[in-house]
Design a protein around this motif. Sequence first.
Motif, PDB file in Angstrom:
ATOM      1  N   THR A  42     -45.613   0.302  42.816  1.00 20.05           N
ATOM      2  CA  THR A  42     -46.603  -0.611  43.390  1.00 20.05           C
ATOM      3  C   THR A  42     -47.726   0.138  44.103  1.00 20.05           C
ATOM      4  N   ASN A  43     -47.732   1.478  43.987  1.00 16.01           N
ATOM      5  CA  ASN A  43     -48.761   2.259  44.682  1.00 16.01           C
ATOM      6  C   ASN A  43     -49.410   3.287  43.766  1.00 16.01           C
ATOM      7  N   GLY A  44     -49.671   2.885  42.527  1.00 15.70           N
ATOM      8  CA  GLY A  44     -50.409   3.750  41.613  1.00 15.70           C
ATOM      9  C   GLY A  44     -49.653   4.967  41.143  1.00 15.70           C
ATOM     10  N   GLY A  45     -48.317   4.893  41.104  1.00 20.14           N
ATOM     11  CA  GLY A  45     -47.527   5.996  40.574  1.00 20.14           C
ATOM     12  C   GLY A  45     -47.127   7.036  41.587  1.00 20.14           C
ATOM     13  N   GLU A  46     -47.453   6.832  42.876  1.00 21.95           N
ATOM     14  CA  GLU A  46     -47.052   7.793  43.908  1.00 21.95           C
ATOM     15  C   GLU A  46     -45.539   7.783  44.117  1.00 21.95           C
ATOM     16  N   ALA A  47     -44.931   6.589  44.081  1.00 23.86           N
ATOM     17  CA  ALA A  47     -43.486   6.445  44.244  1.00 23.86           C
ATOM     18  C   ALA A  47     -42.993   5.395  43.259  1.00 23.86           C
ATOM     19  N   PRO A 102     -49.231 -10.206  37.984  1.00 24.17           N
ATOM     20  CA  PRO A 102     -48.287  -9.384  38.744  1.00 24.17           C
ATOM     21  C   PRO A 102     -46.830  -9.823  38.589  1.00 24.17           C
ATOM     22  N   GLY A 103     -45.981  -8.852  38.214  1.00 29.42           N
ATOM     23  CA  GLY A 103     -44.557  -9.098  38.076  1.00 29.42           C
ATOM     24  C   GLY A 103     -44.131  -9.716  36.770  1.00 29.42           C
ATOM     25  N   LEU A 115     -47.395  -0.707  38.093  1.00 32.25           N
ATOM     26  CA  LEU A 115     -47.055   0.075  36.911  1.00 32.25           C
ATOM     27  C   LEU A 115     -45.599  -0.154  36.525  1.00 32.25           C
ATOM     28  N   TYR A 116     -45.363  -0.187  35.212  1.00 41.46           N
ATOM     29  CA  TYR A 116     -44.010  -0.342  34.672  1.00 41.46           C
ATOM     30  C   TYR A 116     -43.797   0.737  33.616  1.00 41.46           C
TER      31      TYR A 116
END
Length: 676
Positions: free
Chosen positions: A288-293, A318-319, A259-260
């Motif tokens: 990189t973990n679905g918006g958790e961090a 990706p990226g 996510l960006y």
Amino acid sequence: QFFKSDDLGATFRKPQQVPVHGLEVAASGGGGDSHQVVGHATHKVFFTDLPADCVNVNTSRDLGETFTADQLGCGVNFGLDDRQWIEEDETFGPTACPPAAPSSLDCGNVYISFINFAVPTPATPTLSLARSQHGAANGSFGLDSVCNTFTTPAPLTGAADNAPTPCPDPADPLLQIAGPVVADKEGTATRPPTHALYIPFIRSPALIPAVAAGPPYQLYVARSLDGGDTWTRHLVAELGQHNPMNIFPRLAIDRGGNLYYTWSQTQGPVSDPTGFIGEQDVYYAFSTNGGEAWSSPINLTKEAHDSAVFPWMVAGDPGRVDLVLYKANTGINSQIAAIDAEGPCQEPGLVNPTPPNECNGETTPNPSVWNVYFSQSLNALNTGPNFKAVQVSAAPNHIGQICTLGLVCEGDRSLLDFFTVDVDHRGAAVIAYSDTMNGDLSSISRDRNTRQLSGVSVYKNETITLQNTWPLRDHTAFDRAGDVFDTGGLPKGSCPGMDVLKTTANRNNGNLVTITLTLNGPPSAGAATACGDEFTTGGVWGAVFWARSSTDQPGHTFYIAYRDDPSEPAHVEGGVMDNFNVAVTSLDFQHRVDGTLGGTCLPQSGPPATGTCTIAMTVDVTELGITPGNALLSVTGLSAYFFGLNDQAPLTRVLLGNSEQADSVAAFHVLGSGTI
């Protein structure tokens, strides 16, 4: 208004419509602020519009030629709806579409997110989501939505963000603005899509409920892992005094599920009690973990003495991401309308709480010169600002203030509220933006489109080589035969005299510009009326282009054309295309100077030609205010219908006639020796 292109953006036209006012046949009206998306399985076109009481959705099953309307796109969310966004995930849901499903099939999920400012009270707006599990079939948003007026609970606080709710952010007194809902619908060979949904939004205390907000500011994302049944909310960044509402936050998802999140925020000073002081910079963060961090915010425009607003991002592999933004050559906050000897200040009556300083003495308008910039990163999952930027607007698209306060604006809001970038099947960027640098009414915004012709794609192992075939040089562009449309936007095939096959532009001695069209027959009022409708009285054949001007404004959209209409003798003319008419699609061609006629279609003696022929139109462009050496940009050959009178209404600048496009050719540039 809806425009489409079926030649990779080389030319655009309006499909089926009602002539004069230009609205689509059978499409539901609204208040503008439209957003669109194309189904990745069926290629259906979905767009939403804003009548305020409920969101409309319009669906096309024939690639945008015709639309059907659903006036209950808000589901069952009674109140005052605003800022609606639409997304599709046709290969997910109880009626998931098979790959390459026919456009006639109503399948898969379609989502509309919006803010309801009246549920349950004006002080506690709700970030809502209406869902169709039947491909936006008429009435399905009301039946398939879980979030509605009756499921909005009491306001959430603290740990309750982790509690699943039927609405993305229900009854939230801190909710301010939100960006588009985005679905994780693409994947890679090793990672299937999760079909998770994400909505970026901003929280801050309300100064005036549903109208104005103040610090501290927080960036959040609402997330659903079950197709919109339930939602949780996750903090992205704490911004303190730095105001990020310039205007919409945007979230993009790459094929790897990363996510960006991008936004524009003011830079301070920290003591600023309003968040409206200092230049604005564009930032992004990634997860990189679905918006958790999330990563720490990364500044992409950290150079001093500039300002950047309206970022929009799209991702590929990706990226790999593309980003567009408006950037100015000053460090003045875009909200500021004027400056004086002490710097940025506040003119009376404009909406900026607590100005940097009072306007002492004579003031001058905000001098910021704005352009459109494109940035790309192939390593956006790195914590550094790994972006390369390039200016893509050939000339400034705005000068002065840009107010981003929405309906609260009493200043310049003429650049509208957002502009976008998307990518085609090769991963080449396509950008749509607003431009106010047009003629006498500089506050009237025009829509412009530009696309990436070469360079790196956001998709690996794809090449972008359109520059070798795109008509940008040699002063010539070609067009296919049989692509004429009538005044209502319906196909007419090869109408004799209206089908433009080729455009050529030549400039002699810096003054005389000759536009030559190759047509499938001689142009005439009779040819136009035979191809248009019963109200058509004549036609216009020529080319339009943008150029800098030595008179009255920095630049104009000019034209050189042959006009044949019974209201006056047929002739060649040059002029400007900056007329504005609030009620109808107005006649844009405003005659300023006369020109000379040449070519084979209409010889000086003898009958008109039969079959394919040329018409050449020459005008001294210095009489139009175009100085020698200036470039002629986006030279676009076209044929158009004319009906009505080529006269202005008494005491107004509104012309009594109207024009409608019949055919057009891809644009090219005639570069000059002077400054573009």
